[in-house]
Enzyme design. Structure first.
Site, PDB file in Angstrom:
ATOM      1  N   ASP A   1      29.862  39.542  84.621  1.00 45.83           N
ATOM      2  CA  ASP A   1      28.690  38.723  84.965  1.00 45.83           C
ATOM      3  C   ASP A   1      28.935  37.986  86.287  1.00 45.83           C
ATOM      4  OD1 ASP A   1      30.510  36.887  84.014  1.00 45.83           O
ATOM      5  OD2 ASP A   1      29.175  35.971  82.539  1.00 45.83           O
ATOM      6  N   SER A   2      30.105  38.212  86.890  1.00 50.34           N
ATOM      7  CA  SER A   2      30.335  37.760  88.268  1.00 50.34           C
ATOM      8  C   SER A   2      29.289  38.373  89.192  1.00 50.34           C
ATOM      9  CB  SER A   2      31.745  38.149  88.730  1.00 50.34           C
ATOM     10  OG  SER A   2      31.993  39.520  88.491  1.00 50.34           O
TER      11      SER A   2
ATOM     12  N   ASP B   1      30.235  42.623  80.338  1.00 52.31           N
ATOM     13  CA  ASP B   1      30.234  41.215  79.923  1.00 52.31           C
ATOM     14  C   ASP B   1      28.986  40.896  79.123  1.00 52.31           C
ATOM     15  OD1 ASP B   1      32.444  39.677  80.594  1.00 52.31           O
ATOM     16  OD2 ASP B   1      31.787  39.370  82.659  1.00 52.31           O
TER      17      ASP B   1
ATOM     18  N   LYS C   1      32.662  42.265  76.496  1.00 50.19           N
ATOM     19  CA  LYS C   1      33.590  41.146  76.723  1.00 50.19           C
ATOM     20  C   LYS C   1      32.841  39.841  76.514  1.00 50.19           C
ATOM     21  CE  LYS C   1      35.375  39.901  80.976  1.00 50.19           C
ATOM     22  NZ  LYS C   1      34.916  38.497  81.099  1.00 50.19           N
TER      23      LYS C   1
ATOM     24  N   GLU D   1      33.514  35.330  76.282  1.00 50.73           N
ATOM     25  CA  GLU D   1      34.421  34.240  76.639  1.00 50.73           C
ATOM     26  C   GLU D   1      34.572  33.254  75.482  1.00 50.73           C
ATOM     27  OE1 GLU D   1      33.090  32.341  80.256  1.00 50.73           O
ATOM     28  OE2 GLU D   1      32.939  34.251  81.324  1.00 50.73           O
TER      29      GLU D   1
ATOM     30  N   GLU E   1      42.409  34.262  82.338  1.00 51.07           N
ATOM     31  CA  GLU E   1      42.030  33.856  83.703  1.00 51.07           C
ATOM     32  C   GLU E   1      42.590  32.481  84.041  1.00 51.07           C
ATOM     33  OE1 GLU E   1      37.877  34.366  84.645  1.00 51.07           O
ATOM     34  OE2 GLU E   1      38.109  33.376  86.597  1.00 51.07           O
TER      35      GLU E   1
HETATM   36  O1  KIV Z   1      32.748  38.438  85.408  1.00 52.03           O
HETATM   37  C1  KIV Z   1      33.845  38.818  85.830  1.00 52.03           C
HETATM   38  O2  KIV Z   1      33.958  39.418  86.900  1.00 52.03           O
HETATM   39  C2  KIV Z   1      35.026  38.517  85.023  1.00 52.03           C
HETATM   40  C3  KIV Z   1      36.359  38.724  85.669  1.00 52.03           C
HETATM   41  C4  KIV Z   1      36.621  37.631  86.629  1.00 52.03           C
HETATM   42  C5  KIV Z   1      37.438  38.848  84.671  1.00 52.03           C
HETATM   43  O3  KIV Z   1      34.917  38.090  83.920  1.00 52.03           O
END
Ligand code: KIV
Length: 267
Positions: free
Chosen positions: A47-48, A86, A115, A117, A184
């Site tokens: 989600d970056s 994500d 994924k 968090e 992280e």
């Molecule tokens: O969203 C993302 O790119 C991430 C990485 C920084 C691990 O979660």
């Protein structure tokens, strides 16, 4: 290099053999082809993308439509690498919401793993997802989706109590069925200990070079991030004459244990 598709089981085998796992964020088909040609093992539709593609200040505004769209862009051409997507902010706040999000990311998006968090708060959700066949990558340490609660992007686990809490969360998440863990911005020693203690692969970002693998945000690696690059990252375009060469340099540096070096390791 074998052409067999990468699975959670092959990543565990790599961990056992001491072969470092190379992971990179990827948001579209063009980069998917370049990353796979360079030998990247795991593609993360992070989600970056909210920050590096959409220009948002945080990952919080990213929604499920964005994630499904970009995951599909990658899965349309992916051949070998394991594809993780994500789950966006609050899309897994209840097991019910998590089921709906995983259904779309895996069903429509084509991800092989999702994924999310967090620690204790998500353990039961991880258990529920994995019981119904949705593999999960956990994410501990700095949790970018919680930036408004954390008050900034800071290293986590620096004192004994917070380090012990991360360790306990990691064990609970593994016990709940998580297949992988991203750590992280935590101290190198904590990441190193957990990489040995856990059976599942531990992928670090800002966590030193003794993890089972590494992940970076693609745009940081390519020197495209405006402003100051995170200290744990590296611009692999320095000394490379093309994007493809920079990705190969990253893959080689991770596999050989040269990246991250001491200059990228803060704690
Ligand atoms: O969203 C993302 O790119 C991430 C990485 C920084 C691990 O979660």
């Amino acid at each position: 290099m074998s052409s067999d598709p990468i699975t959670s089981a092959s990543l565990v085998r790599m961990k056992k053999k001491g072969e470092r796992i190379v992971c990179l964020t990827c948001y579209d088909a063009a980069f998917c082809r370049v990353l796979e040609a360079a030998g990247v093992d795991v593609l993360l539709v992070g989600d970056s993308l909210g920050m590096v593609l959409q220009g948002q200040a945080t990952t919080v505004p990213v929604n499920l439509e964005h994630m499904v769209y970009h995951t599909r862009c990658v899965s349309n051409v992916r051949e070998r690498a394991l594809l993780i997507a994500d789950m966006p902010f609050l899309s897994y706040a209840t097991p019910q919401r998590a089921f709906s999000a995983a259904e779309r990311l895996m069903g429509e998006g084509g991800a092989a793993m999702v994924k999310l968090e967090g620690g204790a708060a998500v353990v039961e959700t991880v258990r529920a997802l994995t019981r119904f066949g949705a593999p999960v990558c956990a994410h501990l340490g700095l949790l970018p989706q919680s930036v408004h609660q954390l008050g900034g992007y800071r290293y986590q686990g620096k004192d004994d109590a917070s380090s012990a809490a991360i360790r306990a969360d990691a064990l609970s998440l593994q016990d709940a069925g998580a297949s992988m863990l991203v750590l992280e911005c935590v101290p190198q020693q904590l990441a190193s200990d957990l990489s040995v203690e856990l059976e599942i692969p531990v992928i670090g970002i800002g966590a030193g070079n003794r993890c089972n693998g590494q992940v970076l945000v693609l745009h940081d690696l390519l020197g495209l991030t405006p402003g100051r690059r995170p200290r744990f990252s590296h611009n692999f375009m320095d000394g490379s004459s093309s994007i493809a060469e920079a990705i190969v340099a990253y893959v080689t540096a991770v596999r050989s244990g040269k990246f991250p070096g001491p200059e990228h390791t803060l704690f």
